[in-house]
Design an enzyme around this catalytic site. Structure first.
Site, short mmCIF file in Angstrom:
data_model
loop_
_atom_site.label_atom_id
_atom_site.label_comp_id
_atom_site.label_asym_id
_atom_site.label_seq_id
_atom_site.Cartn_x
_atom_site.Cartn_y
_atom_site.Cartn_z
CD GLN A 181 -3.26 -0.91 1.87
OE1 GLN A 181 -3.15 -0.45 3.01
NE2 GLN A 181 -4.41 -1.30 1.36
CE LYS B 243 0.86 1.39 11.42
NZ LYS B 243 0.27 0.11 10.98
#
Ligand code: TPP
Ligand code: MG
Length: 575
Positions: free
Chosen positions: A115, A164
């Site tokens: 992703q 992240k």
């Protein structure tokens, strides 16, 4: 104040600090750390949409209805790429939104990680600015900068992509951070010499026109515009993006110019000797063939974005500034009235001779323009009208009467099918006290109607008029006119009730109504107006062959405007 917390917590705190009350989005792996503190926020309401495109358009609708920055959120990769269309849409229409996306962990960036998509690279040409944040300490400052950039100067979309690991890392939150934006200083105060030059041209002109675009409402300058128009007595045209910025009912209003503009508005531009362009782009849909656009007009062009000035048409008097300040200073600089009596004679003649009209069908099927007229009459000018893209959008621009700035919301620059339902949802969440009607096409509606689920569940009772002509009508119109009626791939077969929009509405927890005859239109609209506990979809089944007129065919001159097929207005008596 200084506190220890995670990057994700500092993101949510920063959003609270800049005053965000609504975020539209969908979670996923990379953005997941941010969704955890969002769960606890008492100030930020997250609206779980059904498709990220819906989140982006909802943020746009919210922004346009409120004047505040709209916010959408998505995960990395496909979540982020689903935001590309609304980001491009916001860029073209100068809509202030901030898109926050999760990115894969910084060590994995560039490895084709799961992703991973280079969303800041992808959106580079369609954002006003974008950020890739890989250090948790930078999050609050970046958020503050993003909101500042989105909402100041020429508004537009800003992307904040956060890795992240930055969301997960420990950091110190302190507010307010210091913005670091050297070189970003939008000019809002117009140069006084330019204002004097413009005022001089206005007094000398015999045939001036105020050519008003979306920038005037964005500057919240419609009151000033009205004052300038009435002070000078100059006729006004309002572009697709400016419908409502000047009241339709005002005698100085000449209508909307452009490919499907009124003869009076197009004629006013073509015959003008001075265009005063305010917050406009001289878009090809307005100018038609550029070389023959307003051939005798001098140009005053005011815009907050210097890149717009002389982009398409040379400006004799360029003015860089905020439209509110520009108009105020023009008002102050104009101390006499020009004599425009002859001009008004000519224009009033055109306006009277060529009002907007439409064809009724003998077989009793519904004319879509009639639906617009009745919506306008029954719902009134205090509602918001949010259009999709196609014929219905043009009819919504032509046949609904707009009296209030910002009450017509549509996708002007990009022409994005699927805009209406999610944008109407965002507008209604920003203005819950107002009635919001989406006016959508049967094609457009099938692109984003899944947000009906969001509306039903989140308690957002919008109303949707599906103008169901069974076809990708606008494309079909071009096939009728320019491709010898060879209707290649424009029949949606919606006439066979696939899908059945009434059942579809009901499946989504909405009310579904259908209207097929002129005599039922008023009653159905009134019934829809009475349903306020859930969204309502009205399937207006209309004639497949209704066409949008007037029309300036793409690439041709505004002088060749047609009021119906092969029918040109007669200009001859004017010069
Ligand atoms: C996303 C997207 N795809 C394709 C187009 C090209 N296009 C412009 S208008 C139109 C037809 C729209 O059909 P519908 O929603 O039924 O509206 P109508 O013109 O029939 O009122 C199409 C396909 C577009 N504008 N946007
Ligand atoms: Mg259609």
């Amino acid at each position: 104040m200084t506190e220890r917390m995670t990057g994700a917590q500092s993101l949510v705190r920063a959003l609270e600090q800049v005053g965000v009350d609504t975020v539209f989005g969908i979670p996923g792996g990379a953005i997941l750390p941010a969704y955890d503190p969002l769960y606890d926020s008492a100030k930020v309401r997250h609206v779980l949409v059904r498709h990220e495109q819906g989140a982006g358009h909802a943020a746009e609708g919210y922004a346009q209805a409120t004047g505040r920055v709209g916010v959408c959120m998505a995960t990395s990769g496909p979540g982020a790429t689903n935001l590309v269309t609304p980001i491009a849409d916001a860029y073209m229409d100068s809509v202030p939104i901030v898109a926050i996306t999760g990115q894969v962990a910084s060590a994995a960036i560039g490895t084709d990680a799961f992703q991973e998509a280079d969303i800041s690279g992808i959106t580079m040409p369609i954002t006003k600015h974008n950020f890739l944040v890989t250090n948790a300490d930078d999050i609050p400052r970046t958020i503050l900068e993003a909101f500042h950039i989105a909402s100041t100067g020429r508004p537009g979309p800003v992307l904040v992509d956060i890795s992240k690991d930055a969301l997960q890392a420990d950091t110190t939150f302190s507010w307010p951070p210091t913005m670091q934006l050297p070189g970003y200083r939008p000019v809002t105060r117009p140069h006084s010499k330019q204002i004097r030059e413009a005022a001089k041209l206005i007094l000398e002109a015999k045939r001036p026109v105020l050519y008003v675009g979306g920038g005037v409402h964005k500057a919240r300058a419609s009151a000033e515009l009205l004052e300038l128009a009435e002070l000078t007595g100059i006729p006004v045209v309002t572009t697709l993006m400016a419908r409502g910025t000047f009241p339709d009912s005002h005698p100085q209003h000449m209508g909307m110019p452009g490919m499907h503009g009124s003869v009076s508005a197009v004629g006013a531009l073509q015959k003008s000797d001075l265009l005063i362009g305010l917050g406009v782009r001289f878009d090809d849909r307005v100018t038609g063939q550029l070389s023959t656009f307003a051939p005798n007009a001098k140009i005053v062009h005011a815009d907050i974005d210097p890149a717009e000035i002389s982009k398409n048409r040379h400006a004799d008097v360029p003015i860089v500034g905020d439209c509110k300040e520009v108009i105020r200073e023009l008002i102050a600089a104009i101390d006499a009235k020009g004599d425009y009596a002859e001009w008004w004679n000519l224009l009033n003649g055109i306006k009277e001779t060529y009002p907007l009209g439409f064809e009724e069908f003998e077989d009793g099927t519904l004319a879509p323009q009639y639906v617009m007229q009745r919506l306008s009459a029954i719902v009134g000018p205090d509602a918001y009208y949010v259009a999709g893209v196609g014929q219905h959008q043009m009819w919504a621009a032509q046949f609904v009467d707009y009296e209030n700035p910002g009450t017509f919301i549509n996708s002007g620059g990009l022409g994005t099918m699927g805009f209406a339902v999610p944008a109407a949802m965002g507008a209604k969440m920003g203005r819950p006290e107002s009635t919001v009607w989406a006016i959508d096409g049967d094609g457009c509606f099938q692109m984003t109607n899944q947000e009906l689920a969001t509306c039903a569940i989140e308690g957002v009772p919008i109303k949707i008029a599906v103008i169901n002509n069974g076809n990708l009508g606008m494309v079909r119109q071009w096939q009728t006119l320019f491709y010898d009626k060879r209707y290649s791939n424009t029949d949606l077969k919606t006439a066979t009730r696939i899908p059945d929009f009434v059942k579809l509405a009901e499946a989504y927890g909405c009310a579904g109504l259908r209207c097929e005859r002129a005599e039922d239109v008023d009653a159905v609209i009134k019934e829809a107006m009475e349903i306020n506990d859930r969204p309502v979809v009205v399937d207006f089944v209309v004639h497949a062959d209704a066409m949008v007129w007037p029309m300036v065919a793409a690439g041709t001159s505004n002088d060749d405007i047609k009021i119906a097929r092969d029918m040109a207005p007669k200009w001859s008596d004017d010069e």
